[in-house]
Design a protein around this motif. Sequence first.
Motif, short mmCIF file in Angstrom:
data_model
loop_
_atom_site.label_atom_id
_atom_site.label_comp_id
_atom_site.label_asym_id
_atom_site.label_seq_id
_atom_site.Cartn_x
_atom_site.Cartn_y
_atom_site.Cartn_z
N ALA A 162 0.73 -1.34 -0.12
CA ALA A 162 -0.08 0.11 0.12
C ALA A 162 0.85 1.42 -0.06
O ALA A 162 0.15 2.36 -0.52
CB ALA A 162 -0.87 -0.08 1.26
N ASN A 163 2.30 1.16 0.68
CA ASN A 163 3.00 2.46 0.83
C ASN A 163 4.19 2.49 -0.21
O ASN A 163 4.85 3.70 0.09
CB ASN A 163 3.26 2.50 2.41
CG ASN A 163 2.06 2.85 3.18
OD1 ASN A 163 1.62 3.78 3.54
ND2 ASN A 163 1.43 1.72 3.82
N TYR A 164 4.43 1.73 -1.09
CA TYR A 164 5.86 1.80 -1.53
C TYR A 164 5.70 3.03 -2.54
O TYR A 164 7.11 3.73 -2.63
CB TYR A 164 6.08 0.58 -2.38
CG TYR A 164 5.58 0.45 -3.77
CD1 TYR A 164 6.58 0.92 -4.75
CD2 TYR A 164 4.72 -0.15 -4.15
CE1 TYR A 164 6.09 0.84 -5.87
CE2 TYR A 164 3.90 -0.44 -5.33
CZ TYR A 164 4.90 0.14 -6.22
OH TYR A 164 4.52 -0.04 -7.74
N ARG A 165 4.61 3.73 -3.13
CA ARG A 165 4.89 4.74 -3.79
C ARG A 165 5.09 5.87 -2.88
O ARG A 165 5.66 6.83 -3.27
CB ARG A 165 3.49 4.99 -4.81
CG ARG A 165 3.56 3.91 -5.85
CD ARG A 165 2.38 4.07 -6.63
NE ARG A 165 2.03 3.02 -7.74
CZ ARG A 165 1.87 1.81 -7.79
NH1 ARG A 165 1.07 1.46 -6.55
NH2 ARG A 165 1.44 1.13 -8.51
N VAL A 166 4.45 5.81 -2.00
CA VAL A 166 4.66 6.95 -0.74
C VAL A 166 6.06 7.10 -0.67
O VAL A 166 6.70 7.99 -0.31
CB VAL A 166 3.50 6.57 0.44
CG1 VAL A 166 3.92 7.66 1.46
CG2 VAL A 166 2.25 6.73 0.03
N LEU A 167 6.62 5.77 -0.22
CA LEU A 167 8.10 5.77 0.32
C LEU A 167 9.11 6.41 -0.85
O LEU A 167 9.88 6.88 -0.51
CB LEU A 167 8.67 4.26 0.51
CG LEU A 167 7.93 3.62 1.79
CD1 LEU A 167 8.35 2.15 2.06
CD2 LEU A 167 7.97 4.50 3.07
N THR A 168 8.77 6.07 -2.12
CA THR A 168 9.41 6.46 -3.08
C THR A 168 9.46 8.00 -3.26
O THR A 168 10.39 8.81 -3.45
CB THR A 168 8.89 5.88 -4.34
OG1 THR A 168 8.91 4.58 -4.58
CG2 THR A 168 9.96 6.52 -5.79
N ALA A 169 8.45 8.64 -3.04
CA ALA A 169 8.23 10.20 -3.02
C ALA A 169 8.89 10.60 -1.76
O ALA A 169 9.53 11.56 -1.79
CB ALA A 169 6.73 10.10 -2.78
N ALA A 170 8.93 9.85 -0.52
CA ALA A 170 9.52 10.35 0.53
C ALA A 170 10.89 10.53 0.44
O ALA A 170 11.54 11.36 0.90
CB ALA A 170 9.04 9.34 1.76
N VAL A 171 11.56 9.51 -0.55
CA VAL A 171 13.04 9.60 -0.79
C VAL A 171 13.31 10.81 -1.38
O VAL A 171 14.11 11.66 -0.95
CB VAL A 171 13.49 8.53 -1.55
CG1 VAL A 171 14.95 8.31 -2.05
CG2 VAL A 171 13.31 7.04 -0.79
N ARG A 172 12.51 11.14 -2.15
CA ARG A 172 12.77 12.63 -3.12
C ARG A 172 12.63 13.80 -2.12
O ARG A 172 13.40 14.60 -2.21
CB ARG A 172 11.89 12.73 -4.25
CG ARG A 172 11.96 11.75 -5.28
CD ARG A 172 11.19 11.98 -6.42
NE ARG A 172 9.85 11.99 -6.41
CZ ARG A 172 9.12 10.98 -6.76
NH1 ARG A 172 9.53 9.78 -6.93
NH2 ARG A 172 7.81 11.03 -6.39
#
Length: 914
Positions: free
Chosen positions: A642-652
């Motif tokens: 559910a959250n891996y796209r959120v994590l990708t954006a959090a890295v940026r």
Amino acid sequence: MHIRLLGPVGIAGGGELRTVAGERRTTVLAVLALAHGEVVSTDRLIDAVWGADPPATAQNTLQQHVSYLRRALGDAGTIAARPPGYVLTVAGGGDPTDAARADRLIRATADTDDPRERVRLLREAVALWHGRPLAGAAGLDDDAERLHTVWLRAQVALAEDRLLLGEHAAVVAGLGRLAADHPVDERLHGLLMLAQYRSGRPDAALGTARRLRETLGADLGLDPGPRVRDLEAAIRRRDPALDVDSAPAAAPGPVPAQLPLAVRGLRGRAGELAALGELAAAPGPVVAAITGPPGVGKTSLAVHWAQAAAGRYPDGQLYVDLRGFDPRGAATDPAEALRGFLGALNGPEALPDEPDELAARFRVSVAGRRVLVVLDNARDAEQVRPLLPESGRSMTLITSRTSLTPPGARPLALDLLGPAEARDLLAGRLGPDRVAAEPDAADEIIARCARLPLALAVAAAQVATRPGVSLAEQAAQLRDAAGRLDALDGGDPATDVQAVFSWSYRALSPAAARLFRLLGLHPGPDLTAPGAASLAGEPLTRTQSRLRALLHANLLAEPVPGRYALHDLLKAYAIRRSHTEDTGEDRRAAVHRVLDHHLHTAHAAALLIDPGRRPLDPPASVAGLTVPRLGDPVRALAWFEANYRVLTAAVRLAADEGFDVHAWQLPWTMTTYLDWRGHRPELIAAQTAALAVMQRIGEVPGRAGAHREIGRTLHRLGRAAEAAEHLAESVRLYATLGDGIGEARARYSAGMLASAAGRPDAARAEFGATLALAEAAGDLLWQGRTLTALSWAWVHSGDLDRALRLGDRAQALLQRAGDRHGEAFAWSTNAGIHHRRGDYEAATRAHRQAIRLMHDFGDRASHAGMLAELGDTRLAAGDPPGAADAWRRALHLYEQLGDPAADEIRRRLAAPPV
């Protein structure tokens, strides 16, 4: 064939009804049938069958239920898998369900003025009910109640029409039973009183009125409404008008036509317009509440439909703007609206001062009339409640920015336009040729306007009024996120997107407004309640209350249960408000908290799904965090899903805002999940970005790990030369640090690369060095994993006996270490050895054990490979059907991953049986 829903759920065909074995299967069939050919998501089905706490095996069990239902329906194509779930389509034409047939018959009554034809249609409809709807299915009480209400309204409409035909005595018994079952339904009791009176039983009619008054007083503390009171008085005086019609005739009056002009060329919303048409055809007074975020087109939809349907309401169309979110705070008083309605309906007359008396006068004035009422921009249910007619033929449309649901109202939530609808809106405003001439620019305008109708209309108007401006120039003007809201100013408050948003924002409490502003700072497409609580630095329960307030105000969406999102324009507005009202320190602290939330949650989840990973040393969490307890690998994997796209954006976001540790540790947490789910390009991109940060800050251990992850992933993508460079650098860095276990892991990956390249001697050398390092550190897990790899290296060298001994040792060590993921690979390796020895049954048993272990982890790539190998073994054992079954399961996983290995599996399945 059709599905029976209006009683025990079953399959009707060939003159018989077949029930479905099992409550859960019955529930799946009922949910699919209720969707009327629309796709039902697997999440919705799982929720219907198991509720809030489904088992880990729910997905597989659901697939089994669907397979059973396909067999029961006699046609595998009846239930088709269609992302994100399944759709049921009943072949052969006609109505797919008895509920659909009943709905069609009831709607047909609106198209005829002949009471005899309406009686025929309604009798046919009510005969379709055979008991409590959806009997045998679980968890569908709301749907069952809705279908029961349809039946009740049809029965009432049938009784009304039979009274028109003079069948007074014949309807008394049926109305008596209905009134007994619904003891406070005034409409039913009024019809029963009229039927009793016309049948020569005035005392019975007065007794019915008395019982209703007693029940209303005892149960609700109310007196009967004016319709029943007026009817009772007419019965007492033997009013001759009762012998002619069902109620005293309303005095003739003016026919109001208050609707404003409809929006020119409304585009999209076909589904919503159809839904309103279906509601309007239902018997009984109908109330529809159209809700949605500011600028989504609620008023446009309501007025467009009302203008088109005005001819169906010959007694008048009423409209009032209730100004519930007027920036001046001047909401319309319901009493003021009632005075306007009564003047339009009855002409000049003396009106009472008391609001309750005005509301009663309004109900009397519309009784028996067929009136359409539009209550626009409502603030809340209290504002609209006095304005709702009780007439059996009336229709009320309410629009509101809040999730407003007065009693009996049917909600109709408007969302953003779909991409095709948004393009159609642009084409309608600018002309199809102009949009077709610049398709890319049109798509960008649609994206920058977040598919919000108001924003698209303003952008189109700006282009239309400046013929020399191209769509590309307008898109460029919208490209700057900070200035996008300024670019969407239509020249007055009603068409200024920012102003329209502000009307809803000002209605929020200070705490809800603060949360709204901070939500604009969140990096991902959506977030959970714990994430929002961390962002705000407040307790979870308090934040959940704020989220509900934002949902109610339609300044926030909940696209799936438990996940919250702002569309792009609302996010830009939230950021602007934050920069206006919050300090820079407040914003940075909020970003710090939400990055900590994602890092600490993801770190715990990564260790749950892969206990073999070495823990990081994340920074100490700041105050105000809410970190969910995931508990087990299944929940951890679901959290990543559910959250891996959120994590990708959090890295940026971490890199942009200078949170360097988060910028390299967040990619570390995602590695196992991205690998198992086949998101390998994303894995390499995240780790490459992390490398750049670590190079700058001098983080050597992290660099060593990143080189290993990139190298082993490049290996899987077939880029062996690049993989070798990264793995060599990883070995070098770990050796420099004196980190034996880190070096062991890097050498293990180098050995796998050599083995795949057909260099067994080099592979054994790397694995031997790996084993020595793991033994020196006393690390059972990596000893076991290395023995598995060494076993396979000896397979390539032809020494199957030695390979099997090493494989057995690996299994024992991995069981001791509790590494079930590694144990699955050990079983898979032994399966390959047994296959090469010609012992296909032993190989099959080992394959199945490996697959059983791997299934629990959600490592789709490895799971698919093991299924493919099982298929090869079953083919070699002379079992083509077994081989095909395993290959089909492997193909399903490879297709989910987009893995090119799917082509080879298709080739095997297409080959003729041996």
